[in-house]
Motif scaffolding. Structure first.
Motif, PDB file in Angstrom:
ATOM      1  N   GLU A  30       0.794  -1.265   0.026  1.00 13.68           N
ATOM      2  CA  GLU A  30       0.147  -0.057  -0.021  1.00 13.68           C
ATOM      3  C   GLU A  30       0.911   1.194  -0.050  1.00 13.68           C
ATOM      4  O   GLU A  30       1.887   1.486   0.795  1.00 13.68           O
ATOM      5  CB  GLU A  30      -0.957   0.001   1.210  1.00 13.68           C
ATOM      6  CG  GLU A  30      -1.960   1.225   1.369  1.00 13.68           C
ATOM      7  CD  GLU A  30      -2.734   1.137   2.283  1.00 13.68           C
ATOM      8  OE1 GLU A  30      -4.104   1.351   2.376  1.00 13.68           O
ATOM      9  OE2 GLU A  30      -2.120   0.922   3.630  1.00 13.68           O
ATOM     10  N   LYS A  31       0.763   2.203  -0.888  1.00 16.78           N
ATOM     11  CA  LYS A  31       1.393   3.259  -1.124  1.00 16.78           C
ATOM     12  C   LYS A  31       1.147   4.286  -0.096  1.00 16.78           C
ATOM     13  O   LYS A  31       0.017   4.422   0.475  1.00 16.78           O
ATOM     14  CB  LYS A  31       1.430   3.832  -2.533  1.00 16.78           C
ATOM     15  CG  LYS A  31       1.741   3.193  -3.577  1.00 16.78           C
ATOM     16  CD  LYS A  31       3.156   3.191  -3.578  1.00 16.78           C
ATOM     17  CE  LYS A  31       3.740   2.262  -4.854  1.00 16.78           C
ATOM     18  NZ  LYS A  31       5.305   2.310  -4.736  1.00 16.78           N
ATOM     19  N   GLY A 126      -2.162   9.111  -8.104  1.00 18.90           N
ATOM     20  CA  GLY A 126      -3.721   8.490  -8.075  1.00 18.90           C
ATOM     21  C   GLY A 126      -4.465   9.497  -8.971  1.00 18.90           C
ATOM     22  O   GLY A 126      -5.641   9.101  -8.858  1.00 18.90           O
ATOM     23  N   THR A 128      -6.906  10.187 -11.830  1.00 18.29           N
ATOM     24  CA  THR A 128      -7.758   9.128 -12.658  1.00 18.29           C
ATOM     25  C   THR A 128      -7.747   9.362 -14.116  1.00 18.29           C
ATOM     26  O   THR A 128      -8.296   8.554 -14.895  1.00 18.29           O
ATOM     27  CB  THR A 128      -9.178   9.083 -12.080  1.00 18.29           C
ATOM     28  OG1 THR A 128      -9.910  10.545 -12.361  1.00 18.29           O
ATOM     29  CG2 THR A 128      -9.544   8.952 -10.894  1.00 18.29           C
ATOM     30  N   ILE A 178      -7.604   6.646   0.552  1.00 17.84           N
ATOM     31  CA  ILE A 178      -8.182   6.772  -0.872  1.00 17.84           C
ATOM     32  C   ILE A 178      -8.613   5.101  -0.933  1.00 17.84           C
ATOM     33  O   ILE A 178      -7.732   4.281  -1.158  1.00 17.84           O
ATOM     34  CB  ILE A 178      -7.215   7.135  -2.002  1.00 17.84           C
ATOM     35  CG1 ILE A 178      -6.702   8.614  -1.521  1.00 17.84           C
ATOM     36  CG2 ILE A 178      -7.944   7.366  -3.239  1.00 17.84           C
ATOM     37  CD1 ILE A 178      -7.842   9.562  -1.194  1.00 17.84           C
ATOM     38  N   PRO A 180      -9.454   1.764  -3.220  1.00 20.90           N
ATOM     39  CA  PRO A 180      -9.065   1.307  -4.474  1.00 20.90           C
ATOM     40  C   PRO A 180      -9.947   1.587  -5.648  1.00 20.90           C
ATOM     41  O   PRO A 180     -11.148   1.472  -5.474  1.00 20.90           O
ATOM     42  CB  PRO A 180      -8.780  -0.327  -4.293  1.00 20.90           C
ATOM     43  CG  PRO A 180      -9.749  -0.273  -3.026  1.00 20.90           C
ATOM     44  CD  PRO A 180      -9.786   0.780  -2.190  1.00 20.90           C
ATOM     45  N   THR A 181      -9.421   1.539  -6.964  1.00 20.54           N
ATOM     46  CA  THR A 181     -10.136   1.459  -7.937  1.00 20.54           C
ATOM     47  C   THR A 181      -9.668   0.602  -9.116  1.00 20.54           C
ATOM     48  O   THR A 181      -8.835  -0.123  -8.551  1.00 20.54           O
ATOM     49  CB  THR A 181      -9.932   3.084  -8.815  1.00 20.54           C
ATOM     50  OG1 THR A 181      -8.524   3.054  -8.938  1.00 20.54           O
ATOM     51  CG2 THR A 181     -10.301   3.977  -7.790  1.00 20.54           C
ATOM     52  N   LEU A 184      -6.051   1.464  -9.963  1.00 26.48           N
ATOM     53  CA  LEU A 184      -5.108   1.642  -8.889  1.00 26.48           C
ATOM     54  C   LEU A 184      -5.794   1.185  -7.384  1.00 26.48           C
ATOM     55  O   LEU A 184      -6.622   1.257  -6.977  1.00 26.48           O
ATOM     56  CB  LEU A 184      -5.262   3.357  -8.619  1.00 26.48           C
ATOM     57  CG  LEU A 184      -3.836   3.834  -7.794  1.00 26.48           C
ATOM     58  CD1 LEU A 184      -2.840   3.545  -8.422  1.00 26.48           C
ATOM     59  CD2 LEU A 184      -4.533   5.261  -7.504  1.00 26.48           C
ATOM     60  N   SER A 186      -5.452   0.989  -3.032  1.00 25.84           N
ATOM     61  CA  SER A 186      -5.777   1.807  -2.214  1.00 25.84           C
ATOM     62  C   SER A 186      -4.442   2.356  -1.508  1.00 25.84           C
ATOM     63  O   SER A 186      -3.530   1.654  -1.654  1.00 25.84           O
ATOM     64  CB  SER A 186      -6.561   1.262  -0.873  1.00 25.84           C
ATOM     65  OG  SER A 186      -5.812   0.100  -0.204  1.00 25.84           O
ATOM     66  N   TYR A 187      -4.568   3.758  -1.089  1.00 27.82           N
ATOM     67  CA  TYR A 187      -3.371   4.160  -0.608  1.00 27.82           C
ATOM     68  C   TYR A 187      -3.683   5.277   0.366  1.00 27.82           C
ATOM     69  O   TYR A 187      -5.187   5.742   0.759  1.00 27.82           O
ATOM     70  CB  TYR A 187      -2.409   4.977  -1.683  1.00 27.82           C
ATOM     71  CG  TYR A 187      -3.033   5.922  -2.309  1.00 27.82           C
ATOM     72  CD1 TYR A 187      -3.026   7.516  -2.133  1.00 27.82           C
ATOM     73  CD2 TYR A 187      -3.967   5.889  -3.568  1.00 27.82           C
ATOM     74  CE1 TYR A 187      -3.426   8.331  -2.609  1.00 27.82           C
ATOM     75  CE2 TYR A 187      -4.488   6.897  -4.212  1.00 27.82           C
ATOM     76  CZ  TYR A 187      -4.309   8.158  -3.900  1.00 27.82           C
ATOM     77  OH  TYR A 187      -5.164   8.992  -4.455  1.00 27.82           O
ATOM     78  N   ARG A 189      -3.147   9.353   2.052  1.00 25.99           N
ATOM     79  CA  ARG A 189      -2.412  10.574   1.737  1.00 25.99           C
ATOM     80  C   ARG A 189      -2.316  11.137   3.228  1.00 25.99           C
ATOM     81  O   ARG A 189      -3.403  11.455   3.834  1.00 25.99           O
ATOM     82  CB  ARG A 189      -3.132  11.362   0.770  1.00 25.99           C
ATOM     83  CG  ARG A 189      -2.756  12.596   0.332  1.00 25.99           C
ATOM     84  CD  ARG A 189      -3.460  13.348  -0.438  1.00 25.99           C
ATOM     85  NE  ARG A 189      -3.911  12.583  -1.595  1.00 25.99           N
ATOM     86  CZ  ARG A 189      -3.240  12.623  -2.630  1.00 25.99           C
ATOM     87  NH1 ARG A 189      -1.766  13.075  -2.813  1.00 25.99           N
ATOM     88  NH2 ARG A 189      -3.812  11.654  -3.695  1.00 25.99           N
TER      89      ARG A 189
END
Length: 235
Positions: A30-31, A126, A128, A178, A180-181, A184, A186-187, A189
């Motif tokens: 995870e970022k 991230g 889109t 955030i 997940p999509t 991408l 989840s991450y 911030r």
């Protein structure tokens, strides 16, 4: 004593297993992104609320009714001023500047009674789409010793150096998870607060454009996250 030693021996494997589990979870894919809320503090005191102003005026008039009376010659400063004494008339600086009149959002010399925040135009982590958007200075956490160092690197890449800046504390002021999509994972911030120090202009680069905006203007750029930023930024 023997019971204490036995408990220590039994607790050691449990502690080691917990530490191993923690290290495993922290090394997940995870970022983590460090973002910087770079703000210019107020330059002048905001105008008081009409209710506050009315109360202050009432208080002053009420106190004048019961104040101690002094002889007129004592209060007449013009007549009692010594000859040759220098007199300076105070003239307040205007609240509305040329940057306000021209709506110059690239200038720090505007909205003096409010805080200003730096937004840069580009492609954040991230995003889109490939189109640039407005966002805060940021950097994906990589190999920095701390997350604060990562935030410093993010701001330094925009300003060139951190000479006239001050990071408020070592811990982030807030974080945003955030979801997940399809494209991408989840991450998270994390936001760090940093203030302008003794500077009226910065050579901002490494971005397509930049703006200095007030809190109300900032919320217009993030309608989907307006509630989050409204709670995070206390103006």
């Amino acid at each position: 004593m023997q019971r204490l030693r036995r408990s220590q021996v039994l607790a050691r494997p449990l502690l080691e297993s917990r530490l191993q589990g923690f290290c495993t979870s922290s090394s997940s894919s995870e970022k983590i992104v460090a973002s910087v809320l770079f703000e210019r503090l107020r330059v002048v005191i905001p105008k008081p609320d009409p209710c506050v102003y009315a109360f202050q005026e009432f208080k002053f008039n009420w106190e004048q009714q019961f104040r101690r009376r002094y002889p007129d010659e004592f209060l007449d400063i013009a007549k009692n001023r010594a000859k040759g004494e220098y007199q300076m008339d105070y003239v307040p600086a205007p609240r509305i500047t040329e940057a306000d009149k021209n709506n110059d959002r690239k200038s720090l010399y505007r909205a003096l009674d409010k805080k200003l925040y730096l937004l840069i135009f580009g492609k954040p982590f991230g995003a889109t789409s490939d189109k640039p958007v407005w966002h805060f200075p940021e950097k994906v956490y990589d190999s920095e010793p701390t997350l604060r160092k990562c935030a410093e690197s993010a701001l330094k890449s925009v300003l060139g150096d951190l000479t006239h800046t001050y990071f408020v504390g070592n811990a982030p002021m807030a974080h945003l998870a955030i979801q997940p999509t399809p494209d991408l994972p989840s991450y998270k911030r994390f936001f760090f607060k940093c203030s302008v120090v003794a500077a009226s202009k910065y050579n901002i680069g490494n971005c397509e454009d930049f703006l200095w905006v007030t809190k109300d203007e900032l919320l217009e750029f993030f309608p989907e996250q307006a509630d989050f930023f409204n709670k995070m930024i206390i103006s």
